[in-house]
Design a protein around this motif. Structure first.
Motif, short mmCIF file in Angstrom:
data_model
loop_
_atom_site.label_atom_id
_atom_site.label_comp_id
_atom_site.label_asym_id
_atom_site.label_seq_id
_atom_site.Cartn_x
_atom_site.Cartn_y
_atom_site.Cartn_z
N GLU A 196 -3.97 6.91 -3.55
CA GLU A 196 -3.89 5.81 -2.90
C GLU A 196 -3.63 4.47 -3.84
OE1 GLU A 196 -6.09 4.97 0.39
OE2 GLU A 196 -5.80 7.19 1.05
N THR B 47 -3.03 0.30 -3.87
CA THR B 47 -2.84 -0.96 -3.13
C THR B 47 -2.52 -1.95 -4.15
OG1 THR B 47 -3.89 -0.51 -1.11
CG2 THR B 47 -3.67 -2.83 -1.46
N VAL C 82 1.07 5.87 -0.60
CA VAL C 82 0.21 7.17 -0.91
C VAL C 82 1.32 7.78 -1.83
CG1 VAL C 82 -0.32 9.17 -0.13
CG2 VAL C 82 -0.94 7.44 1.22
N THR D 299 0.82 -1.13 0.02
CA THR D 299 -0.11 -0.19 0.00
C THR D 299 0.84 1.39 0.13
OG1 THR D 299 -1.59 -1.17 1.22
CG2 THR D 299 -1.89 1.17 1.23
N GLY E 274 4.95 4.10 2.04
CA GLY E 274 4.03 2.98 2.25
C GLY E 274 4.88 1.76 2.36
N HIS F 189 -5.82 5.28 -7.61
CA HIS F 189 -4.89 5.25 -8.83
C HIS F 189 -5.50 5.12 -10.13
CE1 HIS F 189 -1.48 4.97 -11.60
NE2 HIS F 189 -0.67 5.45 -10.57
N GLY G 176 -7.60 1.12 -5.13
CA GLY G 176 -7.02 2.26 -4.65
C GLY G 176 -7.91 3.46 -5.82
N SER H 14 -2.55 13.62 -4.98
CA SER H 14 -2.16 12.45 -4.38
C SER H 14 -3.24 11.37 -4.74
CB SER H 14 -2.01 12.57 -2.75
OG SER H 14 -0.89 13.27 -2.43
#
Length: 126
Positions: free
Chosen positions: A47, A49, A33, A31, A97, A57, A55, A45
Protein backbone atom coordinates in the motif's frame (compact mmCIF):
# COMPACT_ATOMS: atom_id res chain seq x y z
CA UNK A 1 -13.02 35.34 29.78
CA UNK A 2 -15.69 32.99 28.32
CA UNK A 3 -16.89 35.84 26.08
CA UNK A 4 -13.36 36.21 24.64
CA UNK A 5 -13.21 32.47 23.79
CA UNK A 6 -16.59 32.64 22.07
CA UNK A 7 -15.43 35.64 20.01
CA UNK A 8 -12.36 33.76 18.80
CA UNK A 9 -14.48 30.71 17.95
CA UNK A 10 -16.92 32.87 15.97
CA UNK A 11 -14.06 34.55 14.10
CA UNK A 12 -12.56 31.18 13.18
CA UNK A 13 -15.91 29.90 11.92
CA UNK A 14 -16.43 33.08 9.87
CA UNK A 15 -12.95 32.75 8.37
CA UNK A 16 -13.73 29.21 7.28
CA UNK A 17 -16.95 30.34 5.62
CA UNK A 18 -15.25 33.30 3.93
CA UNK A 19 -12.51 31.12 2.45
CA UNK A 20 -15.09 28.80 0.93
CA UNK A 21 -14.34 25.75 3.04
CA UNK A 22 -14.53 24.26 6.45
CA UNK A 23 -11.82 24.54 9.02
CA UNK A 24 -9.41 21.63 8.69
CA UNK A 25 -10.50 20.63 5.16
CA UNK A 26 -7.67 19.05 3.20
CA UNK A 27 -6.94 17.77 -0.27
CA UNK A 28 -7.66 14.03 -0.44
CA UNK A 29 -4.62 11.80 -0.19
CA UNK A 30 -3.42 9.67 -3.06
CA UNK A 31 -3.73 6.05 -2.04
CA UNK A 32 -2.87 2.94 -4.04
CA UNK A 33 -2.65 -0.81 -3.77
CA UNK A 34 0.30 -1.84 -5.93
CA UNK A 35 0.86 -5.47 -6.97
CA UNK A 36 3.44 -7.51 -8.86
CA UNK A 37 2.49 -11.00 -10.06
CA UNK A 38 5.11 -13.44 -11.37
CA UNK A 39 4.53 -16.13 -14.05
CA UNK A 40 3.66 -18.76 -11.40
CA UNK A 41 0.90 -16.52 -10.06
CA UNK A 42 2.66 -15.47 -6.85
CA UNK A 43 1.61 -11.91 -6.01
CA UNK A 44 3.33 -9.32 -3.84
CA UNK A 45 1.28 -6.27 -2.85
CA UNK A 46 1.99 -3.06 -0.96
CA UNK A 47 0.00 0.00 0.00
CA UNK A 48 1.23 3.48 -0.86
CA UNK A 49 -0.18 6.81 0.21
CA UNK A 50 1.23 10.10 -1.04
CA UNK A 51 0.70 13.50 0.53
CA UNK A 52 2.62 12.66 2.78
CA UNK A 53 4.39 9.42 1.78
CA UNK A 54 3.12 6.53 3.90
CA UNK A 55 2.23 2.87 3.72
CA UNK A 56 4.26 -0.31 3.65
CA UNK A 57 6.00 0.44 0.33
CA UNK A 58 9.75 0.05 1.05
CA UNK A 59 10.62 3.22 -0.91
CA UNK A 60 7.49 5.31 -0.35
CA UNK A 61 9.26 8.69 -0.67
CA UNK A 62 10.84 7.76 -4.00
CA UNK A 63 7.60 6.28 -5.34
CA UNK A 64 5.60 9.37 -4.39
CA UNK A 65 8.19 11.69 -5.99
CA UNK A 66 7.91 9.70 -9.24
CA UNK A 67 4.12 9.88 -9.11
CA UNK A 68 4.31 13.65 -8.50
CA UNK A 69 6.52 14.03 -11.59
CA UNK A 70 3.97 12.10 -13.65
CA UNK A 71 0.99 13.87 -12.00
CA UNK A 72 -0.37 10.45 -11.03
CA UNK A 73 -0.30 9.11 -14.61
CA UNK A 74 1.35 5.67 -14.39
CA UNK A 75 1.97 5.66 -18.16
CA UNK A 76 4.21 8.74 -17.75
CA UNK A 77 6.31 7.62 -14.77
CA UNK A 78 9.96 8.67 -15.02
CA UNK A 79 12.56 6.01 -15.68
CA UNK A 80 15.67 5.66 -13.58
CA UNK A 81 19.03 4.47 -14.78
CA UNK A 82 19.96 1.07 -13.47
CA UNK A 83 21.45 -2.01 -15.05
CA UNK A 84 19.03 -4.91 -15.33
CA UNK A 85 19.67 -8.43 -16.53
CA UNK A 86 18.21 -9.50 -19.84
CA UNK A 87 16.58 -12.53 -18.21
CA UNK A 88 12.94 -12.75 -19.23
CA UNK A 89 10.87 -13.37 -16.14
CA UNK A 90 7.76 -11.27 -16.73
CA UNK A 91 5.79 -9.60 -13.97
CA UNK A 92 2.31 -8.12 -14.20
CA UNK A 93 2.18 -4.77 -12.42
CA UNK A 94 -1.12 -3.30 -11.29
CA UNK A 95 -2.13 -0.20 -9.41
CA UNK A 96 -5.57 0.70 -8.17
CA UNK A 97 -6.62 3.65 -6.07
CA UNK A 98 -6.86 7.39 -6.53
CA UNK A 99 -4.58 10.31 -7.27
CA UNK A 100 -5.89 13.27 -5.24
CA UNK A 101 -9.48 12.24 -5.86
CA UNK A 102 -9.09 10.98 -9.45
CA UNK A 103 -9.58 7.20 -9.79
CA UNK A 104 -6.57 5.25 -11.09
CA UNK A 105 -6.55 1.73 -12.53
CA UNK A 106 -3.26 0.66 -14.15
CA UNK A 107 -2.16 -2.72 -15.50
CA UNK A 108 0.97 -3.55 -17.51
CA UNK A 109 3.67 -6.17 -17.90
CA UNK A 110 7.42 -5.69 -17.44
CA UNK A 111 10.08 -8.18 -18.59
CA UNK A 112 11.34 -8.67 -14.99
CA UNK A 113 11.25 -7.05 -11.54
CA UNK A 114 14.35 -4.95 -12.15
CA UNK A 115 12.81 -3.47 -15.30
CA UNK A 116 9.55 -2.84 -13.41
CA UNK A 117 11.53 -0.85 -10.84
CA UNK A 118 13.55 1.08 -13.44
CA UNK A 119 10.68 1.91 -15.81
CA UNK A 120 8.37 3.01 -13.00
CA UNK A 121 10.80 5.34 -11.25
CA UNK A 122 10.73 3.08 -8.21
CA UNK A 123 6.96 2.84 -7.88
CA UNK A 124 7.14 -0.92 -8.47
CA UNK A 125 10.34 -1.38 -6.42
CA UNK A 126 9.16 -3.99 -3.93
Amino acid sequence: MPKFGATILAACAAAALCTGGTAGAATPDSTFVLSLTDPRGATTSVELTCGPAQGNHPQADTACRSLEQADGDFSRLPTKFQNCTMIYSPVRATASGSWYGTPVDFDTEYSNRCVADAQSGGVFAF
